[in-house]
Design a protein around this motif. Structure first.
Motif, PDB file in Angstrom:
ATOM      1  N   GLU A 112       0.840  -1.200   0.000  1.00 53.02           N
ATOM      2  CA  GLU A 112       0.000   0.000   0.000  1.00 53.02           C
ATOM      3  C   GLU A 112       0.880   1.256   0.000  1.00 53.02           C
ATOM      4  O   GLU A 112       0.605   2.253  -0.691  1.00 53.02           O
ATOM      5  N   GLY A 113       1.954   1.200   0.758  1.00 53.24           N
ATOM      6  CA  GLY A 113       2.870   2.339   0.791  1.00 53.24           C
ATOM      7  C   GLY A 113       3.542   2.574  -0.564  1.00 53.24           C
ATOM      8  O   GLY A 113       3.697   3.724  -1.023  1.00 53.24           O
ATOM      9  N   ILE A 114       3.917   1.461  -1.217  1.00 51.94           N
ATOM     10  CA  ILE A 114       4.546   1.574  -2.543  1.00 51.94           C
ATOM     11  C   ILE A 114       3.563   2.160  -3.552  1.00 51.94           C
ATOM     12  O   ILE A 114       3.914   3.054  -4.353  1.00 51.94           O
ATOM     13  N   ALA A 115       2.322   1.680  -3.529  1.00 53.14           N
ATOM     14  CA  ALA A 115       1.318   2.180  -4.477  1.00 53.14           C
ATOM     15  C   ALA A 115       1.074   3.662  -4.265  1.00 53.14           C
ATOM     16  O   ALA A 115       0.950   4.458  -5.225  1.00 53.14           O
ATOM     17  N   GLY A 116       1.029   4.080  -3.018  1.00 49.47           N
ATOM     18  CA  GLY A 116       0.815   5.494  -2.736  1.00 49.47           C
ATOM     19  C   GLY A 116       1.968   6.354  -3.253  1.00 49.47           C
ATOM     20  O   GLY A 116       1.762   7.446  -3.805  1.00 49.47           O
ATOM     21  N   ALA A 117       3.186   5.846  -3.064  1.00 48.18           N
ATOM     22  CA  ALA A 117       4.359   6.611  -3.532  1.00 48.18           C
ATOM     23  C   ALA A 117       4.360   6.725  -5.046  1.00 48.18           C
ATOM     24  O   ALA A 117       4.718   7.770  -5.615  1.00 48.18           O
ATOM     25  N   GLY A 146       4.266  10.055  -7.384  1.00 46.55           N
ATOM     26  CA  GLY A 146       5.352  10.254  -8.342  1.00 46.55           C
ATOM     27  C   GLY A 146       4.898  10.218  -9.782  1.00 46.55           C
ATOM     28  O   GLY A 146       5.726   9.988 -10.672  1.00 46.55           O
ATOM     29  N   ALA A 147       3.644  10.377 -10.024  1.00 50.85           N
ATOM     30  CA  ALA A 147       3.094  10.438 -11.381  1.00 50.85           C
ATOM     31  C   ALA A 147       3.379   9.182 -12.173  1.00 50.85           C
ATOM     32  O   ALA A 147       3.746   9.210 -13.342  1.00 50.85           O
ATOM     33  N   SER A 148       3.180   8.027 -11.485  1.00 54.72           N
ATOM     34  CA  SER A 148       3.310   6.726 -12.181  1.00 54.72           C
ATOM     35  C   SER A 148       2.025   5.941 -11.964  1.00 54.72           C
ATOM     36  O   SER A 148       1.997   4.906 -11.269  1.00 54.72           O
ATOM     37  N   PRO A 149       0.917   6.433 -12.509  1.00 58.52           N
ATOM     38  CA  PRO A 149      -0.389   5.802 -12.230  1.00 58.52           C
ATOM     39  C   PRO A 149      -0.495   4.377 -12.744  1.00 58.52           C
ATOM     40  O   PRO A 149      -1.124   3.530 -12.116  1.00 58.52           O
ATOM     41  N   LYS A 150       0.111   4.055 -13.871  1.00 55.73           N
ATOM     42  CA  LYS A 150      -0.003   2.685 -14.391  1.00 55.73           C
ATOM     43  C   LYS A 150       0.696   1.692 -13.472  1.00 55.73           C
ATOM     44  O   LYS A 150       0.176   0.606 -13.167  1.00 55.73           O
ATOM     45  N   LEU A 151       1.881   2.036 -13.036  1.00 51.61           N
ATOM     46  CA  LEU A 151       2.613   1.143 -12.142  1.00 51.61           C
ATOM     47  C   LEU A 151       1.894   1.019 -10.796  1.00 51.61           C
ATOM     48  O   LEU A 151       1.819  -0.068 -10.197  1.00 51.61           O
ATOM     49  N   ALA A 152       1.331   2.147 -10.352  1.00 51.55           N
ATOM     50  CA  ALA A 152       0.563   2.102  -9.092  1.00 51.55           C
ATOM     51  C   ALA A 152      -0.651   1.175  -9.218  1.00 51.55           C
ATOM     52  O   ALA A 152      -1.002   0.420  -8.311  1.00 51.55           O
ATOM     53  N   GLN A 153      -1.315   1.183 -10.380  1.00 46.60           N
ATOM     54  CA  GLN A 153      -2.491   0.319 -10.579  1.00 46.60           C
ATOM     55  C   GLN A 153      -2.108  -1.143 -10.579  1.00 46.60           C
ATOM     56  O   GLN A 153      -2.841  -1.992 -10.077  1.00 46.60           O
ATOM     57  N   ARG A 154      -0.946  -1.436 -11.145  1.00 49.98           N
ATOM     58  CA  ARG A 154      -0.486  -2.835 -11.142  1.00 49.98           C
ATOM     59  C   ARG A 154      -0.260  -3.321  -9.706  1.00 49.98           C
ATOM     60  O   ARG A 154      -0.583  -4.462  -9.353  1.00 49.98           O
ATOM     61  N   VAL A 155       0.265  -2.458  -8.845  1.00 50.04           N
ATOM     62  CA  VAL A 155       0.449  -2.835  -7.431  1.00 50.04           C
ATOM     63  C   VAL A 155      -0.907  -3.042  -6.757  1.00 50.04           C
ATOM     64  O   VAL A 155      -1.101  -3.988  -5.966  1.00 50.04           O
TER      65      VAL A 155
END
Length: 688
Positions: free
Chosen positions: A653-658, A662-671
């Motif tokens: 959850e912390g990684i997805a929030g970061a 950091g303007a990486s919505p696609k990578l955040a969605q994968r997490v």
């Protein structure tokens, strides 16, 4: 220095003999090794101990079969003083204290030698009995001696009130500490009541009335020759010291001659008399016969008391049929088989009340002769010997396997015994009981059987017994081994009690059914045991340890008739159980390591191993233990995985929030998608 205390025998073979109590402890019993050995069959191997103390002598019962009494009271321990009467079985002894006049007591002087007699008031039926008349007799099993040997009948006057019946109070007899020989009591009764006797003989007959005194007819071969007709000093019969009433030798009790044996028994009272002992050996059939009169609310039974001087067989009383009240003298006859193990026989006469009003019983001309066919049923070398129809014993050749087998009705008195009918089957004997209601089975398993072991089966399976026990739900008793093995099976479960008795074991239990089965052949059962043993060995070789343990258990509970196979079954079950427990202990060690180091994969491996143990030991207790361990592991493993999952989710959850910051919505969605899948994977699932 002469010992201060001594014991004087008041009856039995050593009557009149005085034994000094030497040392501080003095034991009496039937076996060698006691301070004094007494051969009487009613005395136990080590019966009682006498301990000299500063203020007297302490008597202590040593767990005897027939008990120890002081006077009429049964005791465990009791402090004795000069003149006290101690009863060991049926043997009476008087304690003599030299400082209190023991020497004079031993020689017949002193107050302790006085025999106190208590005569009850004469008790008669409401109507006066008619004058004596000849009573028709059935042909007896014993023949009277030639008529020339018997005196001719004589005529004597009669009183209008008839002969007086007197009874001797049993507690007075016991308190006196003197011989219970009824001939002596009769002699003293005549002395005490001499005036009454003179009055009896001098009274004129009632108008128009005479009384005929029958001559005493001797019986050829009568083993009770001296005491059979209760005449003079020949009446050598003894009263049972436990009886609340005692028979007395009386004129009013006679059928012939000058006297007979009679008693009045009040409500719930009884009296029992024993003849002098008849010695012999070898299989014999004895017939007890004579004349009996039962009046009012009384009944009577006659029988034989069988005993063994070696203790190989338990003392047994075999009773004949009940003699009901008729008011007239009638002939009785009772026949019993006496195996060679019983080398002492006594005739037994019993009177009991049947109602609150009581009644009278008279006996006369009692004879015991040898003759008749043995009452036994045999299968191979096993002999089920019936002593009449109320007692039995099992023999094999000349060895007693069990003895004193009888069934008694609860609350029915001494003579309340069921009649047992025995029939022969293919593998043993079937025993049918005639009675009903609450009844108690009693028998003694004797030493030859006990050497091979004693066990019971029933609720909870097979159970061996070596000491005193009580067990509920018993369906059968198994005793002995090899060719000397028997099983007594019950048609309804019962609570069975066992206690040591001499060299055997007394078994007693309340019966619910009416039949028993005594099995002596076990060919079929031993074949089944062999099949189960083969199946168990094969299963163990295949690793099917639960099936092997189950087969050995079935053999032990259902077919425990081969000692070697039974020993193998116990050893195999122990080996299998210990192996399974060892595997579970190893697994528990691994579980503790997984718990300490928080190793989820080790938890999962331990659970798989526990389920594998349960499969190998299926059908046994080890399976249950293994499945419980698997459930415990699953619970601990689930808790660990849940905790680890929570920690991992928080990290992700912390990684997805970061990533979102950091303007990486696609990578955040994968997490986020991975977190959602992880939640589904860790959802609780049912353990198997």
């Amino acid at each position: 220095m002469q010992p201060r205390y001594s014991l004087r025998f008041e009856n039995g073979e050593r009557q009149g003999e005085t034994l000094p109590i030497s040392g501080s402890s003095f034991t009496i019993g039937r076996r060698p090794g006691n301070s004094a050995q007494v051969s009487d069959a009613s005395v136990s191997g080590r019966h009682a101990e006498f301990v000299v103390q500063p203020d007297g002598v302490l008597v202590r019962d040593l767990g005897s079969t027939n008990g120890t009494k002081v006077g009429s009271e049964r005791i465990q321990e009791h402090k004795l003083v000069h003149g006290d009467v101690v009863v060991l079985g049926s043997v009476k002894l008087t304690l003599l204290d030299l400082e209190r006049g023991g020497a004079s007591a031993a020689s017949g002087g002193g107050d302790s030698d006085e025999l106190e007699l208590e005569f009850d008031e004469p008790v008669r039926p409401a109507s006066t009995p008619p004058p004596a008349r000849e009573v028709p007799r059935a042909e007896p099993a014993f023949a009277p001696a030639p008529a020339a040997a018997a005196p001719s009948p004589v005529m004597e006057p009669s009183t209008a009130s008839g002969d007086q019946v007197r009874t001797i109070s049993a507690d007075k007899v016991a308190a006196s500490g003197k011989r219970s020989a009824l001939g002596l009591l009769a002699l003293l009764a005549v002395v005490v009541g001499g005036g009454g006797a003179a009055w009896y003989f001098l009274q004129p007959a009632a108008e128009g009335e005479t009384r005929t005194v029958r001559a005493v007819e001797a019986v050829a071969g009568n083993l009770l020759e001296r005491g059979f007709s209760f005449e003079g000093e020949g009446a050598e019969w003894e009263a049972d010291p436990a009886g609340p009433e005692a028979f007395g030798v009386e004129r009013g009790s006679r059928y012939s001659g000058e006297a007979g044996l009679g008693v009045f028994v009040d409500a719930e009272q009884w009296a029992l008399a024993r003849s002098s002992a008849v010695k012999g050996s070898g299989m014999r059939v004895l017939t007890l016969g004579g004349m009996a009169r039962v009046r009012d609310s009384a009944r009577a039974r006659v029988g034989l008391e069988l005993s063994s001087s070696t203790g190989a067989s338990a003392t047994t009383i075999a009773f004949g049929p009940t003699l009901e009240a008729s008011g007239e003298f009638t002939r009785f006859e009772f026949r019993a088989t006496v195996p060679g193990a019983f080398d002492t026989v006594k005739a037994v006469l019993l009177a009991e009340s049947t109602a609150a009003s009581g009644g009278a019983v008279d006996f006369d001309d009692v004879a015991l002769v040898v003759g008749g066919d043995a009452q036994l049923t045999a299968i191979d070398e096993f002999q089920f010997v019936q002593h009449g129809s109320t007692a039995a014993a099992l023999f094999k050749i000349d060895r007693t396997l069990f003895s004193d087998f009888h069934v008694r009705a609860d609350g029915g008195g001494l003579g309340a015994r069921d009649t047992t009918t025995v029939t022969k089957g293919d593998t043993g004997f079937a025993l049918a009981l005639a009675g009903s209601g609450r009844r108690t089975l009693s028998l003694r398993m004797d030493e030859p059987l006990l050497k091979g072991g004693l066990a019971t089966t029933g609720s909870g399976g097979y159970r061996a017994h070596a000491t005193e026990f009580t067990r509920e739900g018993v369906t059968a008793v198994i005793a002995g081994s090899g060719k000397d093995q028997v099983r007594l099976a019950f048609d309804a479960p019962l609570t069975l009690r066992g206690r040591p008795e001499e060299s055997g074991m007394r078994l007693e239990g309340e019966l619910a059914g009416a039949t028993l089965r005594l099995q002596t052949s076990f060919l079929t059962e031993r074949d089944e045991a062999a099949k189960l043993a083969r199946a168990a060995r094969e299963a163990e070789q295949k690793g099917e340890l639960g099936l092997a343990a189950k087969s050995w258990l079935a053999l032990r509970d259902d077919y425990p008739f081969d000692a070697k196979v039974l020993e193998e079954a116990d050893a195999a079950r122990t080996r299998i159980a210990e192996g399974g427990l060892a595997e579970l202990r190893r697994l528990r060690g691994e579980v503790e390591r997984a718990r300490f180091f928080r190793l989820g994969e080790l938890y999962r491996q331990c659970r798989r191993d526990a389920l594998a143990v349960a499969a190998r030991y299926a059908g046994s207790e080890i399976e249950n233990y293994a499945r419980l361990l698997a459930l415990e592991i699953a619970k601990d493993s689930g808790a660990l995985e849940a905790e680890l999952a929570r920690t991992e989710r928080a990290r992700l959850e912390g990684i997805a929030g970061a990533l979102e910051v950091g303007a990486s919505p696609k990578l955040a969605q994968r997490v986020r998608d991975y977190l959602q899948g992880m939640a589904g994977a860790t959802a609780p699932r049912e353990e198997k």
